[in-house]
Scaffold this motif. Sequence first.
Motif, PDB file in Angstrom:
ATOM      1  N   PHE A 109      13.685   0.601  -1.580  1.00 14.65           N
ATOM      2  CA  PHE A 109      13.246   0.837  -0.216  1.00 14.65           C
ATOM      3  C   PHE A 109      12.122  -0.142   0.068  1.00 14.65           C
ATOM      4  O   PHE A 109      11.227  -0.318  -0.752  1.00 14.65           O
ATOM      5  CB  PHE A 109      12.738   2.282  -0.072  1.00 14.65           C
ATOM      6  CG  PHE A 109      12.195   2.595   1.278  1.00 14.65           C
ATOM      7  CD1 PHE A 109      13.056   2.891   2.322  1.00 14.65           C
ATOM      8  CD2 PHE A 109      10.837   2.584   1.524  1.00 14.65           C
ATOM      9  CE1 PHE A 109      12.559   3.183   3.582  1.00 14.65           C
ATOM     10  CE2 PHE A 109      10.332   2.865   2.768  1.00 14.65           C
ATOM     11  CZ  PHE A 109      11.196   3.174   3.812  1.00 14.65           C
ATOM     12  N   SER A 110      12.174  -0.780   1.205  1.00 14.80           N
ATOM     13  CA  SER A 110      11.088  -1.700   1.545  1.00 14.80           C
ATOM     14  C   SER A 110      10.564  -1.366   2.938  1.00 14.80           C
ATOM     15  O   SER A 110      11.265  -0.768   3.754  1.00 14.80           O
ATOM     16  CB  SER A 110      11.561  -3.152   1.481  1.00 14.80           C
ATOM     17  OG  SER A 110      12.572  -3.378   2.439  1.00 14.80           O
ATOM     18  N   PHE A 111       9.341  -1.734   3.194  1.00 10.71           N
ATOM     19  CA  PHE A 111       8.725  -1.506   4.492  1.00 10.71           C
ATOM     20  C   PHE A 111       7.706  -2.601   4.744  1.00 10.71           C
ATOM     21  O   PHE A 111       7.257  -3.280   3.827  1.00 10.71           O
ATOM     22  CB  PHE A 111       8.062  -0.123   4.559  1.00 10.71           C
ATOM     23  CG  PHE A 111       6.943   0.061   3.586  1.00 10.71           C
ATOM     24  CD1 PHE A 111       5.632  -0.137   3.983  1.00 10.71           C
ATOM     25  CD2 PHE A 111       7.189   0.430   2.273  1.00 10.71           C
ATOM     26  CE1 PHE A 111       4.591   0.025   3.077  1.00 10.71           C
ATOM     27  CE2 PHE A 111       6.156   0.598   1.373  1.00 10.71           C
ATOM     28  CZ  PHE A 111       4.851   0.389   1.766  1.00 10.71           C
ATOM     29  N   ARG A 112       7.327  -2.754   5.985  1.00 10.67           N
ATOM     30  CA  ARG A 112       6.355  -3.772   6.353  1.00 10.67           C
ATOM     31  C   ARG A 112       4.982  -3.122   6.466  1.00 10.67           C
ATOM     32  O   ARG A 112       4.852  -1.998   6.932  1.00 10.67           O
ATOM     33  CB  ARG A 112       6.762  -4.428   7.662  1.00 10.67           C
ATOM     34  CG  ARG A 112       8.138  -5.095   7.539  1.00 10.67           C
ATOM     35  CD  ARG A 112       8.489  -5.972   8.696  1.00 10.67           C
ATOM     36  NE  ARG A 112       7.598  -7.089   8.927  1.00 10.67           N
ATOM     37  CZ  ARG A 112       7.541  -8.222   8.211  1.00 10.67           C
ATOM     38  NH1 ARG A 112       8.333  -8.361   7.172  1.00 10.67           N
ATOM     39  NH2 ARG A 112       6.721  -9.187   8.527  1.00 10.67           N
ATOM     40  N   THR A 113       3.970  -3.852   6.019  1.00  9.23           N
ATOM     41  CA  THR A 113       2.602  -3.356   6.110  1.00  9.23           C
ATOM     42  C   THR A 113       1.653  -4.546   6.204  1.00  9.23           C
ATOM     43  O   THR A 113       2.062  -5.701   6.078  1.00  9.23           O
ATOM     44  CB  THR A 113       2.253  -2.454   4.899  1.00  9.23           C
ATOM     45  OG1 THR A 113       1.009  -1.800   5.157  1.00  9.23           O
ATOM     46  CG2 THR A 113       2.176  -3.239   3.602  1.00  9.23           C
TER      47      THR A 113
END
Length: 97
Positions: free
Chosen positions: A10-14
């Motif tokens: 799972f990846s997300f932007r931050t």
Amino acid sequence: MATIQKNSQFSFRTDADLLQRAKEIVGYENLDMTTLFNNLLQTVVEQERVPAMLLDNEKSKKDCIVDELFSEIQKGYTSYLDGKGKSVDEVFSKYGS
């Protein structure tokens, strides 16, 4: 905690600075980000809720509903104590038997 099979990604932007600071803090505890997030996911699943400290309003949706229901019960009970309640006959005549 049970061993977690790591078979999904799972990846997300931050924010880059936020991530770097978090990695430093987590590293200080001899953890990596994968372990940290897996521990968080495990906690959410085990508790069947998001820890209150991570919520924007510090209360889960479930807690808000329970608080609202309790408030309504308290209002009804207070109304009953003030003599504003309806008899069983009045309720059945209005809503059927």
